[in-house]
Design a protein around this motif. Structure first.
Motif, PDB file in Angstrom:
ATOM      1  N   LEU A 154      -8.554   1.436 -27.467  1.00 41.32           N
ATOM      2  CA  LEU A 154      -7.241   1.532 -28.086  1.00 41.32           C
ATOM      3  C   LEU A 154      -6.441   0.289 -27.737  1.00 41.32           C
ATOM      4  O   LEU A 154      -6.104   0.056 -26.571  1.00 41.32           O
ATOM      5  CB  LEU A 154      -6.503   2.775 -27.594  1.00 41.32           C
ATOM      6  CG  LEU A 154      -7.193   4.131 -27.855  1.00 41.32           C
ATOM      7  CD1 LEU A 154      -6.571   5.226 -27.024  1.00 41.32           C
ATOM      8  CD2 LEU A 154      -7.127   4.483 -29.327  1.00 41.32           C
ATOM      9  N   GLY A 155      -6.170  -0.531 -28.763  1.00 41.48           N
ATOM     10  CA  GLY A 155      -5.439  -1.774 -28.565  1.00 41.48           C
ATOM     11  C   GLY A 155      -4.096  -1.775 -29.274  1.00 41.48           C
ATOM     12  O   GLY A 155      -3.506  -0.723 -29.535  1.00 41.48           O
ATOM     13  N   THR A 156      -3.637  -2.970 -29.619  1.00 41.30           N
ATOM     14  CA  THR A 156      -2.310  -3.133 -30.218  1.00 41.30           C
ATOM     15  C   THR A 156      -2.138  -2.335 -31.509  1.00 41.30           C
ATOM     16  O   THR A 156      -1.051  -1.812 -31.794  1.00 41.30           O
ATOM     17  CB  THR A 156      -2.058  -4.621 -30.513  1.00 41.30           C
ATOM     18  OG1 THR A 156      -2.162  -5.348 -29.278  1.00 41.30           O
ATOM     19  CG2 THR A 156      -0.670  -4.844 -31.093  1.00 41.30           C
ATOM     20  N   ASP A 157      -3.208  -2.215 -32.309  1.00 42.32           N
ATOM     21  CA  ASP A 157      -3.112  -1.523 -33.596  1.00 42.32           C
ATOM     22  C   ASP A 157      -3.309  -0.017 -33.485  1.00 42.32           C
ATOM     23  O   ASP A 157      -3.298   0.686 -34.506  1.00 42.32           O
ATOM     24  CB  ASP A 157      -4.155  -2.092 -34.566  1.00 42.32           C
ATOM     25  CG  ASP A 157      -3.898  -3.561 -34.882  1.00 42.32           C
ATOM     26  OD1 ASP A 157      -2.719  -3.964 -34.861  1.00 42.32           O
ATOM     27  OD2 ASP A 157      -4.882  -4.301 -35.127  1.00 42.32           O
ATOM     28  N   ALA A 158      -3.524   0.480 -32.279  1.00 43.18           N
ATOM     29  CA  ALA A 158      -3.780   1.908 -32.101  1.00 43.18           C
ATOM     30  C   ALA A 158      -2.495   2.654 -31.764  1.00 43.18           C
ATOM     31  O   ALA A 158      -1.449   2.051 -31.487  1.00 43.18           O
ATOM     32  CB  ALA A 158      -4.807   2.117 -30.991  1.00 43.18           C
ATOM     33  N   ALA A 159      -2.592   3.981 -31.789  1.00 44.72           N
ATOM     34  CA  ALA A 159      -1.445   4.822 -31.432  1.00 44.72           C
ATOM     35  C   ALA A 159      -1.953   6.131 -30.850  1.00 44.72           C
ATOM     36  O   ALA A 159      -3.082   6.559 -31.132  1.00 44.72           O
ATOM     37  CB  ALA A 159      -0.578   5.097 -32.654  1.00 44.72           C
ATOM     38  N   ILE A 160      -1.120   6.737 -30.022  1.00 44.90           N
ATOM     39  CA  ILE A 160      -1.446   8.045 -29.452  1.00 44.90           C
ATOM     40  C   ILE A 160      -0.214   8.925 -29.581  1.00 44.90           C
ATOM     41  O   ILE A 160       0.900   8.510 -29.252  1.00 44.90           O
ATOM     42  CB  ILE A 160      -1.895   7.921 -27.973  1.00 44.90           C
ATOM     43  CG1 ILE A 160      -2.191   9.302 -27.398  1.00 44.90           C
ATOM     44  CG2 ILE A 160      -0.873   7.177 -27.129  1.00 44.90           C
ATOM     45  CD1 ILE A 160      -2.864   9.236 -26.029  1.00 44.90           C
ATOM     46  N   THR A 161      -0.412  10.137 -30.123  1.00 39.51           N
ATOM     47  CA  THR A 161       0.704  11.068 -30.328  1.00 39.51           C
ATOM     48  C   THR A 161       0.320  12.441 -29.803  1.00 39.51           C
ATOM     49  O   THR A 161      -0.858  12.813 -29.774  1.00 39.51           O
ATOM     50  CB  THR A 161       1.069  11.189 -31.821  1.00 39.51           C
ATOM     51  OG1 THR A 161      -0.106  11.549 -32.568  1.00 39.51           O
ATOM     52  CG2 THR A 161       1.621   9.880 -32.350  1.00 39.51           C
ATOM     53  N   MET A 162       1.332  13.186 -29.384  1.00 40.76           N
ATOM     54  CA  MET A 162       1.107  14.541 -28.874  1.00 40.76           C
ATOM     55  C   MET A 162       0.938  15.516 -30.034  1.00 40.76           C
ATOM     56  O   MET A 162       1.568  15.376 -31.077  1.00 40.76           O
ATOM     57  CB  MET A 162       2.289  14.982 -28.010  1.00 40.76           C
ATOM     58  CG  MET A 162       2.314  14.357 -26.635  1.00 40.76           C
ATOM     59  SD  MET A 162       1.177  15.162 -25.491  1.00 40.76           S
ATOM     60  CE  MET A 162       1.986  16.742 -25.241  1.00 40.76           C
ATOM     61  N   LEU A 163       0.106  16.520 -29.822  1.00 45.31           N
ATOM     62  CA  LEU A 163      -0.053  17.630 -30.747  1.00 45.31           C
ATOM     63  C   LEU A 163       0.438  18.897 -30.071  1.00 45.31           C
ATOM     64  O   LEU A 163       0.334  19.044 -28.844  1.00 45.31           O
ATOM     65  CB  LEU A 163      -1.519  17.796 -31.150  1.00 45.31           C
ATOM     66  CG  LEU A 163      -2.182  16.616 -31.858  1.00 45.31           C
ATOM     67  CD1 LEU A 163      -3.662  16.913 -32.091  1.00 45.31           C
ATOM     68  CD2 LEU A 163      -1.495  16.342 -33.195  1.00 45.31           C
ATOM     69  N   ASP A 164       0.962  19.813 -30.849  1.00 45.93           N
ATOM     70  CA  ASP A 164       1.420  21.083 -30.280  1.00 45.93           C
ATOM     71  C   ASP A 164       0.264  21.864 -29.680  1.00 45.93           C
ATOM     72  O   ASP A 164       0.385  22.469 -28.615  1.00 45.93           O
ATOM     73  CB  ASP A 164       2.126  21.926 -31.343  1.00 45.93           C
ATOM     74  CG  ASP A 164       3.453  21.311 -31.779  1.00 45.93           C
ATOM     75  OD1 ASP A 164       4.032  20.559 -30.961  1.00 45.93           O
ATOM     76  OD2 ASP A 164       3.880  21.580 -32.905  1.00 45.93           O
ATOM     77  N   ASP A 165      -0.870  21.838 -30.346  1.00 48.67           N
ATOM     78  CA  ASP A 165      -2.047  22.569 -29.864  1.00 48.67           C
ATOM     79  C   ASP A 165      -3.266  22.031 -30.588  1.00 48.67           C
ATOM     80  O   ASP A 165      -3.154  21.262 -31.556  1.00 48.67           O
ATOM     81  CB  ASP A 165      -1.883  24.072 -30.112  1.00 48.67           C
ATOM     82  CG  ASP A 165      -2.868  24.900 -29.300  1.00 48.67           C
ATOM     83  OD1 ASP A 165      -3.526  24.335 -28.393  1.00 48.67           O
ATOM     84  OD2 ASP A 165      -2.993  26.109 -29.555  1.00 48.67           O
ATOM     85  N   LEU A 166      -4.428  22.436 -30.118  1.00 45.73           N
ATOM     86  CA  LEU A 166      -5.682  22.045 -30.755  1.00 45.73           C
ATOM     87  C   LEU A 166      -6.623  23.245 -30.728  1.00 45.73           C
ATOM     88  O   LEU A 166      -7.477  23.374 -29.847  1.00 45.73           O
ATOM     89  CB  LEU A 166      -6.301  20.849 -30.031  1.00 45.73           C
ATOM     90  CG  LEU A 166      -7.420  20.084 -30.751  1.00 45.73           C
ATOM     91  CD1 LEU A 166      -6.956  19.611 -32.133  1.00 45.73           C
ATOM     92  CD2 LEU A 166      -7.879  18.914 -29.918  1.00 45.73           C
TER      93      LEU A 166
END
Length: 470
Positions: A154-166
């Motif tokens: 995961l570099g500059t062009d990546a993103a990480i976001t939270m999910l309510d559940d999985l």
């Protein structure tokens, strides 16, 4: 893209390969990495990479961990977090400094390591993530590590976001595996067990001449076996100051490794160590069974026992125990207490107490030889059958060290008692025909299925005078 379409593309690009040859190499890739970590599609991409062929089809926008393969770009993945490491500083080959973090994620079928680079290293969300949190990773690209396993990048062009559940992906409690159930194929897993013995920090210098550290412990599984654990890059600052006997331990983000000593558990900076315990110290009331001055450290080393017959290995680095003798009852407030391992530094205290019959003495703690099991710590009373022998042993590094061997018995069997390095000096404590009390020995697997007893830094050998029979 389906495996058959990928197979056709590879065979068109490599006419020298037959379908059977490709299938055999696919199976070999899955056997090496683990079938639970690699799909047929991913294995085909690895075979193609070996042949210098770049398959043009990319992963679907939404992927699972088993579908990952080296060379995939723009990957989106939904998973749960197992662990996140602190930021580490590195220097590239051309001398440029850079930062990196590691993260371990898992879904319903597999686990995977992730490397975070560039602006992702300082992503604020990372510091608030907890084990089991559900996240979406976007804009990832996949590379293989040195073992051939896919790693998420995961570099500059990546993103990480939270999910309510999985839904469909269990929380951390649902994926922990007992340490006794591990296999060599297990990596990036959650492991549980019971603290068995001592926990300590090891300091060393690595092959590049840089200082390093590691947290060491042993965990006992439900099968009764004890396993060595090494968490590289961490120390005892990651655990509570007081951990009780038999504490439950959970390690998040570790792998199994086969060594000459058997299966071990290895972790790194991103491994999360969870254990029962507290940072609030409580006093310990113990009886001193033996007391010796450590040859290397100069610390006072005491083997002690509590009223529940739990053994404690007490290291006194501040001479609080200077006035104590074997047999005394003491009360101490430790600096740290990890299971059987107790440390007394300058901030600790110790005082002698009146005798307490509820706390056993060394005679009450003796174990018959046929009751000793590998991994356990014991006190025994034995008759020496041969004069002790001391011989020189050359290690793999070329160092010559001494080994003491004592052949002894009680009324249940015979045993070899061994002492390495400074413990070899105990050869003058006994002779053929003498009866001796040996404290603080560790039982280990010996040759031909037998159990050997090994002297430790806390061990003593004391002759016992038996009254003559008229």
């Amino acid at each position: 893209m389906k495996a058959e379409a990928l197979m056709s593309q590879l065979l068109d690009a490599c006419p020298h390969l037959s379908r059977d040859e490709v299938m055999a190499r696919i199976q070999a890739k899955k056997d090496k990495i683990g079938a639970g970590y690699l799909t047929d599609e991913g294995a085909i991409f690895l075979v193609a990479s070996d042949e210098g062929v770049e398959l043009t089809e990319s992963l679907s926008t939404q992927s699972t961990i088993k579908e990952l393969y080296a060379g995939a770009k723009g990957v989106t993945l939904e998973a749960r977090v197992m662990s996140v490491s602190p930021i580490r500083e590195f220097t590239s080959r051309d001398g440029r400094p850079f930062q990196m973090r590691m993260m371990t994620v898992y879904d319903a079928d597999a686990t995977c390591s992730a490397k975070l680079w560039d602006t992702m290293v300082t992503e604020e969300l990372l510091d608030s993530l907890e084990p089991g949190d559900a996240v979406r990773l976007t804009g990832a690209y996949i590379k293989n590590d040195i073992s051939g396993s896919p790693v998420i990048n995961l570099g500059t062009d990546a993103a990480i976001t939270m999910l309510d559940d999985l839904p469909g992906v269990p929380g951390i409690d649902g994926i922990a595996k007992d340490v006794g159930a591990l296999t060599e194929a297990d990596r990036d897993v959650a492991v549980s067990g019971t603290l068995d013995g001592m926990l300590s920090t090891m300091n060393f210098t690595n092959s590049r001449g840089q200082p390093g550290k590691a947290l060491k412990m042993r965990l006992r599984g439900l099968n009764g076996e004890s396993y060595r654990v090494v968490i590289w890059g961490q120390d005892d600052a990651s655990v509570p100051k007081m951990i009780p006997h038999g504490a439950k331990v959970r390690l998040l983000g570790v792998r199994a490794k086969r060594t000459g000593s058997g299966l071990e558990v290895h972790g790194n900076e991103s491994t999360i160590v969870r254990t029962d315990g507290s940072d609030t110290m409580e006093p310990l009331k113990l009886r001193v069974l033996s007391k010796v001055r450590g040859d290397r450290s100069g610390d006072m080393m005491m083997l002690c026992v509590d009223s529940e017959k739990n053994l404690f290995f007490v290291t006194d680095g501040a001479d609080h125990s200077q006035e104590c003798q074997a047999g005394d009852v003491i009360e101490c407030m430790p600096t740290k207490a990890y299971g059987k391992s107790v440390t007394l530094s300058a901030d600790a205290y110790l005082r002698r107490m009146d005798d307490d019959a509820a706390i056993p003495g060394v005679g009450d703690m003796r174990t018959k030889l046929d009751k000793t099991d590998p991994g356990g710590d014991y006190c025994v009373e034995v008759t020496v059958l041969k004069d002790p022998a001391v011989r020189d042993i050359q290690t793999k590094t070329g160092e010559t060290i001494q080994l003491l061997e004592i052949y002894a018995c009680d009324d249940t069997g015979e045993v070899w008692i061994k002492g390495w390095r400074s413990q070899a000096k105990m050869s003058d404590r006994c002779q053929k025909g003498s009866v001796v009390s040996v404290t603080g020995v560790n039982a280990r697997h010996g040759m031909e299925g037998r159990v050997d007893l090994v002297l430790t830094a806390y061990s003593t050998i004391t002759p016992i005078d038996r009254p003559s029979t008229p």
